[in-house]
Design a protein around this motif. Structure first.
Motif, PDB file in Angstrom:
ATOM      1  N   GLU A 273       0.865  -1.035  -0.166  1.00 11.26           N
ATOM      2  CA  GLU A 273       0.131   0.104  -0.056  1.00 11.26           C
ATOM      3  C   GLU A 273       0.968   1.150  -0.108  1.00 11.26           C
ATOM      4  O   GLU A 273       0.777   2.122  -0.784  1.00 11.26           O
ATOM      5  CB  GLU A 273      -0.966  -0.193   1.097  1.00 11.26           C
ATOM      6  N   LEU A 274       1.764   1.315   0.993  1.00 11.32           N
ATOM      7  CA  LEU A 274       2.848   2.563   1.013  1.00 11.32           C
ATOM      8  C   LEU A 274       3.719   2.769  -0.387  1.00 11.32           C
ATOM      9  O   LEU A 274       3.701   3.773  -0.851  1.00 11.32           O
ATOM     10  CB  LEU A 274       3.748   2.338   2.152  1.00 11.32           C
ATOM     11  N   SER A 275       4.048   1.442  -0.839  1.00  7.27           N
ATOM     12  CA  SER A 275       4.965   1.655  -2.027  1.00  7.27           C
ATOM     13  C   SER A 275       3.926   1.917  -3.257  1.00  7.27           C
ATOM     14  O   SER A 275       4.292   2.657  -4.258  1.00  7.27           O
ATOM     15  CB  SER A 275       5.637   0.054  -2.209  1.00  7.27           C
ATOM     16  N   SER A 276       2.676   1.400  -3.219  1.00  2.72           N
ATOM     17  CA  SER A 276       1.936   1.962  -4.502  1.00  2.72           C
ATOM     18  C   SER A 276       1.565   3.415  -4.377  1.00  2.72           C
ATOM     19  O   SER A 276       1.516   4.250  -5.367  1.00  2.72           O
ATOM     20  CB  SER A 276       0.324   1.071  -3.940  1.00  2.72           C
ATOM     21  N   GLN A 277       1.409   4.030  -3.273  1.00  4.54           N
ATOM     22  CA  GLN A 277       1.241   5.448  -3.061  1.00  4.54           C
ATOM     23  C   GLN A 277       2.492   6.195  -3.694  1.00  4.54           C
ATOM     24  O   GLN A 277       2.245   7.152  -4.273  1.00  4.54           O
ATOM     25  CB  GLN A 277       1.240   5.812  -1.647  1.00  4.54           C
ATOM     26  N   GLU A 278       3.701   5.690  -3.072  1.00  2.32           N
ATOM     27  CA  GLU A 278       4.778   6.371  -3.769  1.00  2.32           C
ATOM     28  C   GLU A 278       4.954   6.270  -5.300  1.00  2.32           C
ATOM     29  O   GLU A 278       5.405   7.209  -5.810  1.00  2.32           O
ATOM     30  CB  GLU A 278       6.174   5.678  -3.093  1.00  2.32           C
TER      31      GLU A 278
END
Length: 732
Positions: A273-278
């Motif tokens: 989820e965090l990597s997708s936001q980045e």
């Protein structure tokens, strides 16, 4: 001196912004995401303009111009470690700052990025060697080693070379035009002084502003925009790997639930989820900013045209000796251009309106020129660019088709240089060269297959095969055959290993009794083997396909004395694997999943047999087939023919194949009869030295064997009185 934080106003979308715009992105409506993209794009464009206006105002002022240039140089030099794969965030400026600076520097370059690049003569290559502002000499050069660069620089005269030019009236006019271009209109800005500025720093001489701006922009883009592209690519790969791991863990959890697995699954989901936001932040600020990418493409068009000027312009063949000015240029100048082209080619409409002819000429000139660009991986990256531009096989029209089918240098040199690079890439000097070559040759093979369908390129290919029959083309065939054998053999062996694990997993009762860790390890191995088979089989299919379509019209190189037996052995081996006794062990539940198409492979192998037989005017091929003692079996030909009839192959091909099998059988019979008729070799034809050596060796072997037998039947006894050894029969 400008405020050193003025470029830090907006980072690459800070965490708060990314959460606000892209939290739970997988469940949000596309319209919401598009709205976020548009908002960010608008804000960033305004920011770039404002930062550019500030920097330009400082450059216009003769009192601050030198300080601005020194500041920019200091930023570049102190952040040179951003070019590394792993960047220490506490010791380097952020990606946001350098992406912003990239956009601002490109705006400064606008006035000399005209279509004809008329101001490129103001870019002095000596800046790389003698400028004290930027540290360019320590960068990896296109061809020259660091020792060669130092030696060549020492031969020059730094005092004379360090830019005898001051900022000229033209430079002031350039800055004035930049102000006019970047201004939003309205009130006119104050103009620069008409005369030359006084020297700053005790009479220190300067390079033209265009020259300074060009090299600074090249360095900033390397550390900023291009680094961001690289980071984005690695981020996407990390997300893909995490998703694969998550899928594996969920599959394992379904079979053997555990609380530890639940925690691991939750952790990876949060990480994704965090990597997708980045990832979406990168997409918003860079991928969707068409103006930024187009500006960068214009800059790198200037870069490659300027580099080509150093070797005499766009003409082939290249001079035998590489000019030192070109050889000493930083390698990343070219690498960044190629990376940008690859990246832009994968973004819809990013190349619209971009002049690609100069890029195409550059790639064709240098991709097979190790005397000019030493790094084989950089030259292979040029093939990757061409691969991105290649019109799809679907037959749909493409804006890049004319680059391949109507481009003069392409028609003359593209196939030749691709074949040469295919050979050169066998040895890269890297410890991973054996595996690297397959990916590179995959790109080359796709291009060659497309070019074979273009009549003008096919004619050029046939001419090259004729001219280089015992040169580059012979080496090309050798490596193509080597790769085909290795890849197919490796794939088939992996299939057997995969089936073993598959059988273990299908026995549910036995599988459940195994420890959980062992099951996880075997499951990971299973998926790993699947990936290896899929990749190797795809590459093997490409190689066999290339052998099939080229052998239809280019036969002579296959039938050369140094090639014919190798080709026959390869074909026999493939035939044995596909229709021999082992074929039933290669059945898979879903062969298409692994790119394993045995019927298609068999058709292609048989076509190669037939193509070579048709061109074999001296009837040498049947004897070469039958002389293969490892894989040849006359029954394989009839077995293959039976399969071909069942799958609906062309009857004429099958008939010719059967006839070839009969000829091979006859050749085998003739060879046996000839050997029997010859009998033993007469003594007068034997080599005396070799015969003597053979006799001595045989005698020695017999002596050793006899001694071993004797020792096994006797025992050694030591007589203490006499001090002698005696041998007695061993009754035990």
């Amino acid at each position: 001196m400008p405020n050193k934080d003025f470029l830090l106003i907006y980072h690459l979308l800070p965490e708060k912004t990314s959460q606000q715009c892209f939290s739970e992105a997988s469940t949000r409506r596309p319209a919401d995401l598009l709205s976020s993209f548009t908002t960010i794009k608008t804000v960033m464009r305004g920011l770039y303009k404002d930062l550019g206006d500030v920097l330009l105002a400082l450059l216009k002022n003769t009192d601050t111009r030198e300080n601005v240039l020194e500041y920019l140089a200091e930023v570049i030099n102190r952040n040179s470690s951003r070019a590394h794969i792993q960047v220490e965030p506490l010791s380097c400026a952020s990606s946001g700052m350098f992406v912003n600076l990239s956009a601002v520097m490109l705006r400064l370059c606008d006035p000399f990025l005209d279509a004809n690049l008329t101001k490129r003569d103001k870019i002095d290559p000596k800046y790389v060697f003698y400028s004290s502002r930027l540290d360019l000499r320590s960068l990896t050069a296109l061809h020259a080693s660091s020792e060669e660069v130092s030696e060549w620089i020492n031969k020059g005269n730094p005092a004379k070379a360090d830019g005898s030019k001051h900022f000229s009236d033209g430079e002031n006019q350039l800055l004035q035009s930049q102000e006019a271009t970047s201004s939003s209109g309205g009130a006119s800005e104050p103009s620069l002084p008409a005369g030359r500025p006084a020297s700053i720093g005790g009479g220190k001489s300067k390079y033209p502003f265009i020259c300074e701006c060009f090299f600074m922009t090249a360095r900033v883009l390397n550390l900023g925009l291009l680094k961001a592209f690289s980071d984005f690519k690695h981020l996407v790969q990390d997300i893909s790997r995490a998703e694969d791991t998550l899928a594996t863990l969920k599959a394992t959890q379904g079979q053997t639930p555990s609380s530890q697995l639940n925690l691991e699954i939750t952790r990876i989901e949060k990480e994704i989820e965090l990597s997708s936001q980045e990832k979406l932040c990168y997409e918003a600020q860079i991928l969707r900013d068409g103006d930024l990418i187009q500006h960068a493409l214009s800059f790198y068009r200037l870069m490659i045209v300027w580099l080509v000027d150093l070797v005499g312009g766009f003409k082939m063949p290249l001079p035998d000796t590489c000019p030192m000015e070109f050889a000493c240029m930083p390698e990343h100048f070219v690498e960044d251009a190629m990376e940008l082209l690859i990246f832009a080619s994968r973004i819809p409409k990013a190349l619209d309106g971009v002049l690609l002819d100069d890029f195409m000429n550059f790639i064709i000139m240098f991709m097979a020129s190790p005397k000019y660009i030493r790094n084989p991986y950089l030259r292979s990256k040029m093939v990757e660019v061409l691969n991105c531009w290649m019109p799809r096989r679907s037959g749909s029209s493409s804006a890049t088709a004319t680059l391949f089918e109507g481009h003069q240098m392409s028609l003359e040199y593209l196939v030749r240089n691709l074949l040469k690079l295919y050979v050169d890439i066998e040895f890269t000097g890297s410890h991973t060269q054996f595996y690297d070559k397959f990916n590179i040759r995959h790109n080359i093979a796709e291009l060659l297959e497309y070019l074979w369908q273009v009549p003008s390129h096919r004619n050029a290919w046939r001419q090259i095969a004729k001219e280089e029959e015992k040169g580059v083309y012979l080496n090309f065939l050798n490596f193509l055959i080597n790769d085909s054998i290795y890849l197919l053999d490796e794939s088939l062996n992996k299939i057997l290993e995969l089936k073993v694990i598959e059988a273990e997993m299908s026995n549910t009762a036995e599988w459940e009794r195994r420890p959980a860790q062992e099951r996880q390890e075997r499951t990971r191995l299973f998926h790993s083997q699947e990936n290896i088979i899929r990749i190797d089989m795809k590459l093997a299919n490409e190689d066999v396909s290339m052998l099939a379509f080229t052998s239809e019209q280019i036969v002579a190189p296959f039938l050369l004395p140094e090639m014919i037996e190798r080709v026959a052995s390869m074909l026999n081996y493939f035939l044995l694997q596909l229709v021999g006794p082992q074929r039933k062990s290669l059945t898979l539940k879903d062969p298409e999943k692994y790119e394993f198409r045995p019927k298609q492979l068999l058709k292609q192998i048989v076509c190669i047999y037939v193509h070579l037989a048709r061109g074999d005017t001296q009837n040498l091929f049947p004897a070469a087939i039958s002389s293969d003692g490892r894989s040849y079996n006359e029954q394989l030909f009839s077995a293959a023919a039976d399969v071909l009839w069942k799958i609906g192959e062309d009857g004429r091909i099958i008939q010719e194949f059967i006839e070839l099998g009969a000829k091979a059988k006859a050749a085998a019979s003739e060879a046996m009869d000839a050997e029997a008729a010859l009998g033993d070799i007469p003594d007068e034809f034997l080599d005396p030295i070799q015969v003597c050596f053979t006799c001595l060796l045989s005698s020695l072997v017999r002596t050793v064997l006899r001694t071993m037998v004797i020792v096994s039947f006797v025992a050694v006894h030591f007589d203490e009185g006499s001090g002698h050894f005696t041998f007695v029969k061993n009754h035990s």
